[in-house]
Design a protein around this motif. Sequence first.
Motif, short mmCIF file in Angstrom:
data_model
loop_
_atom_site.label_atom_id
_atom_site.label_comp_id
_atom_site.label_asym_id
_atom_site.label_seq_id
_atom_site.Cartn_x
_atom_site.Cartn_y
_atom_site.Cartn_z
N LEU A 72 49.78 24.86 18.93
CA LEU A 72 50.13 23.60 19.60
C LEU A 72 50.32 23.81 21.10
CD1 LEU A 72 52.70 22.05 17.09
CD2 LEU A 72 50.45 21.12 17.66
N MET A 76 48.23 21.98 24.16
CA MET A 76 48.92 21.15 25.15
C MET A 76 48.69 21.61 26.58
SD MET A 76 52.41 20.45 22.95
CE MET A 76 53.31 19.72 24.31
N GLY A 82 48.65 15.82 24.93
CA GLY A 82 50.10 15.91 24.83
C GLY A 82 50.50 16.36 23.44
N GLN A 83 51.78 16.26 23.18
CA GLN A 83 52.30 16.73 21.89
C GLN A 83 51.70 15.96 20.72
OE1 GLN A 83 56.54 16.06 20.62
NE2 GLN A 83 56.63 18.30 20.78
N VAL A 84 51.60 14.63 20.87
CA VAL A 84 51.09 13.81 19.77
C VAL A 84 49.66 14.16 19.42
CG1 VAL A 84 50.51 11.46 19.05
CG2 VAL A 84 52.68 11.90 20.21
N LYS A 85 48.80 14.24 20.44
CA LYS A 85 47.39 14.57 20.18
C LYS A 85 47.24 15.99 19.64
CE LYS A 85 44.43 11.55 22.97
NZ LYS A 85 45.36 10.50 23.33
N ILE A 87 49.38 17.60 17.78
CA ILE A 87 49.77 17.55 16.37
C ILE A 87 48.66 16.93 15.54
CG2 ILE A 87 51.36 16.46 14.73
CD1 ILE A 87 53.56 16.86 16.85
N GLN A 88 48.04 15.85 16.05
CA GLN A 88 46.95 15.22 15.33
C GLN A 88 45.80 16.20 15.10
OE1 GLN A 88 46.21 11.94 18.01
NE2 GLN A 88 47.27 10.48 16.69
N CYS A 91 46.69 18.69 12.48
CA CYS A 91 46.69 18.06 11.15
C CYS A 91 45.27 17.89 10.62
CB CYS A 91 47.39 16.70 11.22
SG CYS A 91 49.20 16.83 11.31
#
Length: 236
Positions: A72, A76, A82-85, A87-88, A91
Amino acid sequence: MQKTIKELPPAQRPYEKCLREGTGALSDSELLAVILKNGTKGSSSIDLANEILSTTEESPYPGLLGLMHVTLKDLMKIKGIGQVKAIQLKCIGELSKRIATSAARLQLCFGQPETVAQYYMEQLRHEGQEFMVCMMLDSSMHLLGEQLLSKGTVNAALITPREVFLEALRFGAVNLILIHNHPSGNPAPSEEDIMITERIYRTGEMLGIHLADHIIIGDHRYISFTEQGILKRYNN
């Protein structure tokens, strides 16, 4: 302003291309672009997808496979992630592993090492450290349960017959299959692997719990001690 996929020329829009030609027609970067949705100032989501893929080109796992291994924190570092993308994206990698595992489970037959190897392939071949898993089976080779025995390094100090057969007795197992991975990608058994397997096999024969196989997972490759005839040597 961020440039979205909708702001691209129609011929370059992955959504429209998918509708026209199906998901199989999309390139790796176009598939990622659909997930990302937005690019960064001055670049499209496809440009951003290409940048993500390029970060893994120099690694042992280039392209999409690199998403399984990149952290991650490293994701980043890419401008626009960012953090959300991040993580996506991670996943996506995990989801693909689980889909492959679910598909392999339908073909799983514990008397056929190839199907067991395929079942664990996507779970273990991407790991950067060794895992040892024990599958507990009944007399008809039906699965009673599975247990992670070791994470880190598989060696005689960490894997002992005692802990293996405590789990086997807890499940009431009659047969066992050991599975572990080699992060190097080469499934060839080491001297340590052979020594551990022999100790467990001989202990099991005294207890009436048969070690049916030991399967080592590499990168799209595996070695079965049963197929290689290694277990037969321990009967002598």
